[in-house]
Every structure is written in structure tokens, then in C-alpha cells.
Design an enzyme around this catalytic site. Structure first.
Site, PDB file in Angstrom:
ATOM      1  CG  LEU A 118      -2.286  -0.881   1.134  1.00  0.00           C
ATOM      2  CD1 LEU A 118      -3.044  -0.591   2.308  1.00  0.00           C
ATOM      3  CD2 LEU A 118      -3.101  -0.433  -0.056  1.00  0.00           C
ATOM      4  CB  THR A 160      -9.194 -10.650   7.412  1.00  0.00           C
ATOM      5  OG1 THR A 160      -7.823 -10.182   7.020  1.00  0.00           O
ATOM      6  CG2 THR A 160      -8.823 -11.280   8.710  1.00  0.00           C
ATOM      7  CG  HIS A 174      -5.388  -6.462   5.310  1.00  0.00           C
ATOM      8  ND1 HIS A 174      -5.632  -4.889   5.240  1.00  0.00           N
ATOM      9  CD2 HIS A 174      -3.978  -6.372   5.140  1.00  0.00           C
ATOM     10  CE1 HIS A 174      -4.476  -4.194   5.308  1.00  0.00           C
ATOM     11  NE2 HIS A 174      -3.461  -5.276   5.174  1.00  0.00           N
TER      12      HIS A 174
END
Length: 164
Positions: free
Chosen positions: A62, A91, A93
Site C-alpha cells: 500500500l 480476512t 485485508h
């Protein structure tokens, strides 16, 4: 009339127009063994094109687009190679990191007209990532660098900077 360029006559990463090109490599080293392979492949491709690389490391995928944007503002780079790895976990994410990093890199490339090779792997397992990263196997780091170099050669040709 439509002009068509055959793939075998398109600019290649070994194009003389690439000599001395300044390539920014932004790598996320979240997975060191994978990052080492991606970087080795990218640097080999950049060296083969007689271009110069500057490598900057960020914590994760990111952070790659922001780091690239900040450093592109200096005017010191002709193209960007983004290297990293996102492995699916338990998850959601993964979806955010994979999708948002790719979107931000595409936005950066198109909005700034900067050649960019996206070598951020998005995989299910570490074994998949290693197979894609290893220079002796899929060499995705080298492929990302070659993509950036190929678009840079095309850009230079379009801008009239190609040697005659």
C-alpha cells in the site's frame, strides 16, 4: 486508415533509446525471500537495457504508490517498477491491499504518463509467490521491469526522442 504495429516491431527493452534511462524501483519487503527474487529479476532487466536503477524500500504494497508519486515529483525518474507481494490471509485485508495498490499504480501511470511495471504479486500461498518471483522460474520482477522499459521506449518514440 488504421496504423498497426506488429508486436515484433514494437520497442523492446533493449532499445537504444533506453540507454541511461533512470528507473525508480519501489519495493515492499514484507516477505524478504520473495522481495529478493523480485528485485534480482528487475535489476537484471534494467541492467540489460543499459538503464540505471534507484531502489527505494517501503514497508508494504500500500505504500508503493505514494512513495513512487513523491519521488516522481523530483523529476529524477523516467519510469517506475513496483515490486511486492500480497498473500491472501483469513480476512478481507488482501482484497483491499491488492486492489487499492493496483488501482493507485494505474492512476499514477495514466495521470502522469509515466511508464510503470506492476510487479506486485497477488497470490494465495507463499509457494505460489516464490514460483512467480524466482528469476529461474516465472521472473515476475524481470517482467515488471521489462514492461516499464517497453512503455518507456514507446513513450520516447512517440515524443520524438528515439535516436535515428
Amino acid at each position: 486508415m488504421v496504423a498497426h504495429t506488429r508486436a515484433d516491431s514494437a520497442p523492446k527493452p533493449t532499445d537504444p533509446a533506453l540507454a541511461g534511462a533512470r528507473i525508480l524501483v519501489v519495493e515492499a519487503r514484507y516477505y524478504d525471500a520473495i522481495a529478493d527474487e523480485l528485485l534480482a529479476g528487475a535489476l537484471a532487466a534494467i541492467e540489460a537495457a543499459d538503464a540505471r536503477a534507484t531502489v527505494v524500500t517501503v514497508p508494504g504494497a500500500l505504500e508503493i504508490p505514494a512513495a513512487a508519486a513523491i519521488l516522481l515529483d523530483t523529476g529524477a525518474y523516467d519510469a517506475v517498477v513496483a515490486l511486492g507481494c500480497v498473500i491472501r490471509g483469513e480476512t478481507g485485508h488482501y482484497d483491499i491491499v491488492a486492489g487499492e495498490s493496483a488501482r493507485a499504480l494505474m492512476d499514477l501511470s495514466v495521470q502522469r504518463r509515466v511508464p510503470l511495471g506492476n510487479g506486485i504479486l497477488t497470490v494465495e500461498t507463499e509457494a505460489q509467490a516464490l514460483a512467480r518471483a524466482r528469476v529461474a522460474e516465472m521472473n515476475k520482477g524481470g517482467g515488471a521491469a521489462e514492461a516499464a522499459l517497453g512503455v518507456l521506449a514507446l513513450k520516447r518514440m512517440a515524443d520524438g526522442a528515439r535516436p535515428r
